[in-house]
Design an enzyme around this catalytic site. Structure first.
Site, short mmCIF file in Angstrom:
data_model
loop_
_atom_site.label_atom_id
_atom_site.label_comp_id
_atom_site.label_asym_id
_atom_site.label_seq_id
_atom_site.Cartn_x
_atom_site.Cartn_y
_atom_site.Cartn_z
N HIS A 93 -8.11 0.25 -0.57
CA HIS A 93 -7.84 -0.84 -1.72
C HIS A 93 -9.36 -1.33 -2.19
O HIS A 93 -9.64 -2.58 -1.96
CB HIS A 93 -7.08 -1.96 -1.07
CG HIS A 93 -5.54 -1.29 -0.77
ND1 HIS A 93 -4.76 -0.67 -1.77
CD2 HIS A 93 -5.08 -1.13 0.58
CE1 HIS A 93 -3.76 -0.27 -1.21
NE2 HIS A 93 -4.07 -0.48 0.26
N SER B 162 0.91 -1.32 0.06
CA SER B 162 -0.02 0.10 0.04
C SER B 162 0.77 1.26 0.05
O SER B 162 1.64 1.60 -0.76
CB SER B 162 -0.89 0.09 1.16
OG SER B 162 -1.73 1.00 1.19
#
Length: 307
Positions: A195, A86
């Site tokens: 996400h 991430s």
């Protein structure tokens, strides 16, 4: 022995993480570079109060990861490949030479600010351990509603799945997961639905911003979040950096690719330890260390002895 550097994402932060970094010239220079790009001393970002901010957390993680990676490289530990979870992908891109650090700071700050602005409350992440991706996907499909959306997010391991969405939607899926026999089904201390498609506006903004940034050909192999595959061009890495916030992270696939590339020593940059634990459980042939939990000297000795 080939080395991979792993860069943790949000959730790994701890108070004092930047102040706990070793005394090394490369670390000091990196902290100064990040502070100059911010117009503010990044060492203020690891205080307990500051770490309640998503923006502070992600920028502190970037500073920590790049600083330690540079120190290791300066001492002769050069990775074959990098991968970041991430927000950690931005540190990986800087270390791979695709992004300069100042641009990485500005882009990550923009990313974090947009995440907070879009979903200030009522959304987040949750983890399910003990069920497969197929099982969790079925529960998510059953639990999804337009009013309370929920999505499959990160695939951290074959039976460690992160979901994202509204609190109500996640709670419904977590309850169903417990009934299906999940060993663990809990909300995570993250207040944005990372996400998943809810953050597509952030991805769109980052895509435009990255097009205006001067990117460079990678000097190292960068393993992406969205596909979990080795990326070797600045165009492919730019797309991964921009879009991973709106897609699930295929972390298990990414670490599998690292092993296929021949990496047999994984070093996780501080302050993380979760990524090294995942690798240790899944790939017994790989030596893994969370650098934040051992001294730089120990990490270097392990690397040299392994080679």
């Amino acid at each position: 022995m080939s080395v991979a550097f792993l860069f943790p994402g949000q959730g790994s932060q701890v108070p004092g993480m930047l102040h706990a970094l070793p005394d090394h010239p490369s670390i000091a220079r990196t902290i100064d570079e990040v502070s100059e790009a911010l117009g503010k001393n990044v060492l203020e970002f690891d205080a307990p109060a500051a770490l309640r901010s998503t923006v502070s957390v992600q920028l502190a993680l970037l500073a920590s990861g790049v600083a330690m990676a540079r120190a290791l490289v300066a001492e002769g530990v050069v990775p074959e490949a990098v991968a970041g979870m991430s927000a950690g992908a931005f540190a990986a891109a800087v270390v791979a030479g695709v992004l300069n650090l100042a641009d990485g700071v500005r882009l990550l700050k923009l990313r974090a600010e947009w995440m907070v602005e879009l979903y200030p409350k009522g959304y987040g992440l949750a983890a399910i351990v003990g069920l497969t991706e197929k099982q969790v996907s079925a529960l998510v499909e059953e639990g999804y509603t337009v009013q309370n959306p929920v999505y499959v997010g990160n695939i951290n391991a074959p039976q460690q799945i992160v979901i994202a969405g509204s609190n109500e939607g996640m709670d419904k899926v977590l309850e169903a997961a417990r009934k299906r026999g999940a060993r663990r089904a809990v909300r995570l201390d993250v207040s944005e639905p990372s996400h998943c498609p809810l953050l597509q506006p952030v991805a769109d903004t980052l895509t435009k911003s990255l097009q205006a940034v001067g990117l460079h050909e990678p000097k190292l192999i960068y393993v992406g979040n969205v596909t979990g595959r080795a990326l070797r061009t600045e165009e492919a890495i730019s797309e991964d950096l921009a879009t991973n916030i709106a897609h699930g992270v295929r972390w298990h696939d990414a670490t599998t690719v690292l092993t296929e590339l021949g990496c047999r020593l994984f070093l996780e940059m501080p302050p993380g330890h979760v990524l090294s634990e995942l690798a240790r459980e899944t790939f017994p042939e790989v030596r893994t260390f969370a650098v934040g939990e051992i001294s730089v000297t120990r990490a270097l000795l392990e690397a040299v002895n392994s080679g």
